[in-house]
Design a protein around this motif. Structure first.
Motif, mmCIF file in Angstrom:
data_model
loop_
_atom_site.group_PDB
_atom_site.id
_atom_site.type_symbol
_atom_site.label_atom_id
_atom_site.label_comp_id
_atom_site.label_asym_id
_atom_site.label_seq_id
_atom_site.Cartn_x
_atom_site.Cartn_y
_atom_site.Cartn_z
ATOM 1 N N ALA A 1 -19.071 28.455 5.903
ATOM 2 C CA ALA A 1 -20.367 28.865 6.461
ATOM 3 C C ALA A 1 -20.437 30.368 6.675
ATOM 4 O O ALA A 1 -21.481 30.992 6.486
ATOM 5 N N SER A 2 -19.322 30.983 7.047
ATOM 6 C CA SER A 2 -19.279 32.421 7.291
ATOM 7 C C SER A 2 -19.607 33.227 6.041
ATOM 8 O O SER A 2 -20.016 34.386 6.136
ATOM 9 N N ALA A 3 -19.435 32.630 4.840
ATOM 10 C CA ALA A 3 -19.665 33.343 3.581
ATOM 11 C C ALA A 3 -21.128 33.673 3.353
ATOM 12 O O ALA A 3 -21.449 34.516 2.505
ATOM 13 N N LEU A 4 -22.046 33.019 4.088
ATOM 14 C CA LEU A 4 -23.471 33.263 3.898
ATOM 15 C C LEU A 4 -23.834 34.722 4.142
ATOM 16 O O LEU A 4 -24.687 35.288 3.448
ATOM 17 N N GLN A 5 -23.180 35.362 5.106
ATOM 18 C CA GLN A 5 -23.460 36.769 5.408
ATOM 19 C C GLN A 5 -22.233 37.665 5.234
ATOM 20 O O GLN A 5 -22.171 38.744 5.805
ATOM 21 N N ASP A 6 -21.275 37.205 4.429
ATOM 22 C CA ASP A 6 -20.051 37.962 4.190
ATOM 23 C C ASP A 6 -20.104 38.543 2.780
ATOM 24 O O ASP A 6 -20.150 37.807 1.787
ATOM 25 N N HIS A 7 -20.081 39.873 2.670
ATOM 26 C CA HIS A 7 -20.200 40.531 1.368
ATOM 27 C C HIS A 7 -18.990 40.313 0.471
ATOM 28 O O HIS A 7 -19.069 40.549 -0.742
ATOM 29 N N ARG A 8 -17.889 39.863 1.031
ATOM 30 C CA ARG A 8 -16.707 39.596 0.216
ATOM 31 C C ARG A 8 -16.930 38.432 -0.747
ATOM 32 O O ARG A 8 -16.164 38.250 -1.693
ATOM 33 N N ALA B 1 -10.526 36.586 7.324
ATOM 34 C CA ALA B 1 -10.790 35.562 6.306
ATOM 35 C C ALA B 1 -10.054 34.264 6.614
ATOM 36 O O ALA B 1 -10.609 33.168 6.466
ATOM 37 N N ASN B 2 -8.786 34.388 7.032
ATOM 38 C CA ASN B 2 -8.027 33.173 7.326
ATOM 39 C C ASN B 2 -8.672 32.363 8.447
ATOM 40 O O ASN B 2 -8.644 31.130 8.434
ATOM 41 N N ALA B 3 -9.271 33.074 9.402
ATOM 42 C CA ALA B 3 -9.820 32.410 10.584
ATOM 43 C C ALA B 3 -11.089 31.619 10.297
ATOM 44 O O ALA B 3 -11.497 30.803 11.124
ATOM 45 N N HIS B 4 -11.765 31.867 9.163
ATOM 46 C CA HIS B 4 -12.937 31.042 8.849
ATOM 47 C C HIS B 4 -12.670 30.074 7.696
ATOM 48 O O HIS B 4 -13.584 29.589 7.034
ATOM 49 N N SER B 5 -11.368 29.784 7.438
ATOM 50 C CA SER B 5 -11.003 28.826 6.393
ATOM 51 C C SER B 5 -11.600 27.451 6.683
ATOM 52 O O SER B 5 -11.626 26.994 7.835
ATOM 53 N N ILE B 6 -12.073 26.805 5.631
ATOM 54 C CA ILE B 6 -12.590 25.443 5.768
ATOM 55 C C ILE B 6 -11.431 24.493 6.040
ATOM 56 O O ILE B 6 -10.419 24.499 5.342
ATOM 57 N N GLY B 7 -11.583 23.670 7.075
ATOM 58 C CA GLY B 7 -10.648 22.591 7.359
ATOM 59 C C GLY B 7 -11.358 21.270 7.112
ATOM 60 O O GLY B 7 -12.359 20.980 7.764
ATOM 61 N N CYS B 8 -10.900 20.487 6.142
ATOM 62 C CA CYS B 8 -11.604 19.254 5.803
ATOM 63 C C CYS B 8 -10.641 18.082 5.717
ATOM 64 O O CYS B 8 -9.465 18.237 5.354
ATOM 65 N N LEU B 9 -11.168 16.916 6.045
ATOM 66 C CA LEU B 9 -10.385 15.687 6.073
ATOM 67 C C LEU B 9 -10.836 14.776 4.950
ATOM 68 O O LEU B 9 -12.031 14.495 4.802
#
Length: 868
Positions: free
Chosen positions: A663-670, A745-753
């Motif tokens: 979700a953080s990628a929506l406004q992340d220029h990286r 970047a590591n802190a907004h990693s997707i965690g999925c089950l």
């Protein structure tokens, strides 16, 4: 039809004997080879071919003993390298071959001795066994890499073939193929009889003078290489150096990929095709000068042998050279040209000289292709075909002879044409059928080596191969004229310019044809990697239908049925869930498959720069993956995204429908580059936060993609009982919490089950401890149990992740570590490993096991490492 060819049976017995002793082949297949051997023996015995029977058994015994001895020695040499791999050593050996590369020299050494002690042997050593394992080690062949700065002006001159040199340095570790579809460098070197690779730091000449012949060949090769570089553009020069000198270092990776995709990569290697063209041309040229057949054969043989040494002595070139020698011998003895017997003799000779050549892909392809070609000549209807071909040849010779002696016969050309066309049309069906069966027989070969079949390769070879003699001729003229003082002669300068211009034009035509053929529809038929049993069944039915003498009584309908059944031999999508954790080096890479569904998580690497081209794309081809439904990228670090980014940039053969970003990628220029690439590719982009979920049916069809209450947890799934038909695949996001921008970047990693029936697996990206705690809190809020069977440890097992409370609550049975060997980050951290032991998590490490494959039907699961 083979009983009249005893050499064929001798070669077949020798080959089967080596296959039975090959440890890399599964025991069940070796038993099948043994059964085939017994069947052939019984066949010869019942046909009362007693002499051939006993000769075949003697040949079998000798070749099996030779193979066992050489293979045992090779394994001992590899074990010796394992003992001294981290140590500095001194290597002494005789130079056999020298090849120039971009930043280093590549030398092939023979009769090598390696020591790890710089001083002489101390006989008072207590541990004599340890000394013997590390010193006075003998090796048959080694590759030596020598930096260019260590030779030249002011330093040691480059050793030439025939000289003995002493080198200080260390052995390089040869990484085997650890993923499906990956190229195996150790297997390649084993096929060449090379035990290891040595990296030199310093070098000095011990003794020995290079033979004048070897020195002249090397000097000529260097001179020609420099001359080609000076005369032609970079791409054309790289192609010509490959064609003339056997040096492929000047060809870029994209160029090699282009030739391979078009199905004409054999042009880039010095093979039987090159030697046949050169040998035939040189022999005919000498015969035109009125030299005798014997003298022409001897001069041509010497020329070809010199060229064979000049270009590196490959197996395919040796096979062609040996067959040409046999052909010249047959001419002098007045014997017919039995090409199948010549091929069998060449195989026997090569297997005896180097039994490990059985491992060489080049050798396998070369002999298999020729065997298929000669077998086609023996198929039913041989007499009719030979009669028609003989009539056509007679008319063509008569026409050529008539024009050469009587030019006025041009007036009679229509009459000759009226005879030529019907004869040509009568042979056309047989030629088309032969060509079709030839490529049909090569289909498994393409499947096992390239995983795809270039549909237009037959036509492309038909159009481009006739141009090769012109490349040789124009290249030779251009190089020869460059040594003349052309500045004084306008005509020579014009002629030199014209030859180079025509050669560059031919090269552009080559490229144009290849690019256009790949742009056509269905240019690449994806085959995947066929199983060995499927290959055996394929050839059995192919032989019975098209090659067996009694097959002509079979109906056309049966033959058509075989063609329609071809997809049955190819790999099929898994019916149940498969999760492949690829060995990507330092990074993460997962491929999930169920039915038609392909779902990837991450796929990137920082330790392997060519990860997309050498691991990810070949894996997809081997598994017949040409479409990825969903690609989830946990965050933007390169060791997680490089494979998918390369797919979006430069691999049109694999399509992607949906790209999932945090979700953080929506406004992340990286993430801007990934978004733009996905847009150009035609893939949808979605951003995941907690609660987002994908649900797939048993067939792999997406049922829903929305925020929803947790659909299945252990308490509800257990009530279903053993029936697995209703299992659906759920992938649900539990982190990040929302669209808030997170700098780290590591802190907004997707965690999925992932949940499939009773099986559960948690993917964590590079989440730090704080993110892991937030993920557990989100599971509690959603009333979803965090208990899993397999836990993918965050951040490659670093100390910043996998905190004790997280391991305690997930209660995983297996901990999956994805990291690279000897990485500079120290992954996995000692504390993390100890915590896993404390909570009884069994470690699954890609660096040690290679590709890890998890298969589950929703009730039970199994974990294997196929390539370990």
């Amino acid at each position: 039809m083979f009983l009249s060819r005893p050499l064929f049976f001798l070669a077949l017995f020798a080959l089967l004997g080596e296959l039975i002793l090959t440890p890399e082949i599964p025991f069940s297949y070796r038993f099948l080879f043994l059964f085939s051997l017994l069947f052939l023996s019984l066949f010869l015995f019942r046909k009362k071919k007693n002499r051939l029977f006993f000769c075949s058994l003697l040949c079998l015994t000798l070749f099996m003993l030779n193979f066992y001895s050489v293979n045992h020695r090779y394994r001992a040499e590899r074990e010796s390298i394992g003992y001294i791999l981290p140590l500095q050593a001194v290597l002494r050996g005789k130079v056999m071959y020298v090849e120039e590369q971009e930043k280093k020299w590549k030398l092939l050494l023979s009769a090598c001795i390696v020591d790890t002690a710089l001083e002489k042997k101390n006989f008072s050593l207590k541990n004599e066994e340890k000394y013997q394992k590390r010193n006075d080690l003998h090796f048959q062949k080694l590759i030596l890499y020598l930096p260019k700065e260590s030779t030249g002006e002011g330093s040691m001159p480059l050793p030439l073939p025939g000289q003995i040199c002493s080198v200080k340095g260390h052995f390089l570790e040869l990484s085997p193929a650890t993923n499906e579809g990956e190229f195996s460098l150790p297997s390649y070197y084993k096929g060449e009889g090379i035990s290891g690779v040595f990296q030199a730091k310093t070098i000095e000449l011990v003794r020995g003078e290079s033979s004048p012949f070897a020195k002249e060949l090397f000097t000529l090769k260097q001179s020609l290489g420099n001359r080609i570089d000076a005369l032609f553009p970079e791409e054309t020069a790289g192609f010509l150096k490959s064609l003339f000198l056997g040096e492929r270092s000047g060809i870029t990776l994209s160029e090699k990929s282009l030739y391979q995709s078009a199905g004409i990569s054999h042009i880039l290697a010095i093979s039987g095709l090159h030697l046949s063209l050169l040998g035939g041309f040189f022999y005919r040229l000498l015969r035109k000068t009125k030299l005798s057949s014997l003298l022409s054969s001897l001069i041509t043989s010497f020329f070809l042998f010199s060229y064979f040494l000049f270009t590196g002595s490959s197996h395919s070139a040796f096979r062609a050279l040996f067959m040409l020698f046999l052909r010249f011998a047959a001419i002098q003895l007045g014997k017919g040209k039995d090409l199948l017997s010549q091929l069998s003799f060449a195989l026997l000779f090569l297997l005896w000289l180097n039994p490990l050549s059985l491992y060489s892909i080049g050798m396998q392809c070369s002999f298999f292709t020729l065997f298929v070609f000669f077998l086609l000549e023996e198929r039913p209807g041989k007499a009719v075909r030979k009669k028609k071909e003989k009539a056509l040849s007679k008319i063509c010779k008569k026409l050529a002879l008539g024009f050469s002696k009587h030019p006025s016969l041009l007036l009679k050309f229509p009459a000759y044409l009226s005879k030529l066309i019907p004869c040509l049309l009568s042979t056309l069906p047989h030629r088309l059928q032969g060509s079709f069966l030839f490529y049909l027989a090569l289909l498994p070969l393409f499947s096992l080596t390239q995983f795809s079949f270039p549909l237009y390769a037959p036509l492309l070879n038909l159009l481009l191969l006739p141009l090769l003699p012109f490349f040789f001729l124009l290249g030779a003229i251009s190089i020869l004229l460059s040594y003349l003082p052309e500045q004084d002669f306008l005509l020579l300068r014009l002629f030199s310019f014209s030859s180079r211009f025509l050669l560059n034009l031919l090269f552009q035509i080559f490229h144009l044809f290849m690019e256009k053929s790949l742009a056509l529809p269905f240019s690449q038929i994806l085959l995947g990697k066929m199983q060995v049993l499927s290959v055996m069944l394929y050839f059995l039915f192919l032989y019975l239908l098209f090659f067996f003498p009694k097959a002509k009584s079979l109906s056309l309908l049966l033959s058509l049925g075989f063609l329609l059944s071809l997809p049955l031999y190819l790999p099929k999508p898994p019916k149940e869930l498969e999760i492949a954790a690829l060995d990507v080096g330092q990074g993460d890479g997962f491929v999930l498959r169920k039915g038609a569904l392909v779902f990837t998580i991450d796929n990137g690497s920082t330790s392997k720069n060519l990860f997309p081209e050498q691991i990810f794309f070949p894996y997809c081809k081997a598994k017949r993956i040409q479409h990825i439904d969903y690609a989830l990228l946990t965050h933007c670090d390169r060791d997680h995204i490089s494979g998918i980014q390369a797919l979006l940039e430069k691999n049109p053969s694999i399509s992607l429908s949906h790209l999932i970003l945090p979700a953080s990628a929506l406004q992340d220029h990286r993430y801007d580059l990934l978004k733009r690439l996905a847009y150009n590719h035609g893939a949808d982009v979605s951003y995941w936060q907690k609660g987002d979920e994908l649900v797939f049916s048993e067939q792999g069809i997406c049922l829903s993609a929305k925020k929803t209450a947790w659909a299945e947890n252990p308490s509800t799934s257990k009530k279903r009982g053993p029936d697995t038909k209703g299992h659906q695949l759920h992938i649900r996001c539990f982190y990040p919490n929302d669209f808030s921008y997170i700098e780290e970047a590591n802190a907004h990693s997707i965690g999925c089950l992932l949940t499939y029936g009773h099986f559960r697996m948690l993917f964590t990206g590079d989440m730090p401890k704080e993110s892991e705690e937030a993920l557990l809190e989100n599971c509690r809020e959603a009333e979803a149990s965090p208990i899993v069977d397999v836990l993918k440890l965050a951040h490659h097992g670093s100390k910043t992740s996998s905190c004790p409370s997280f391991l305690s609550e997930t209660r995983a049975k297996f901990a999956l570590f994805s990291y690279g060997k000897k990485n500079r980050y120290g992954h996995p951290h000692k504390n993390t490993v100890e915590n896993c032991q404390k909570y009884r998590l069994f470690p699954l490490e890609t660096a040690k096991l290679g590709e890890i494959l998890i298969k589950t039907n929703g009730e039970q699961f199994e974990i294997t490492a196929p390539q370990a």
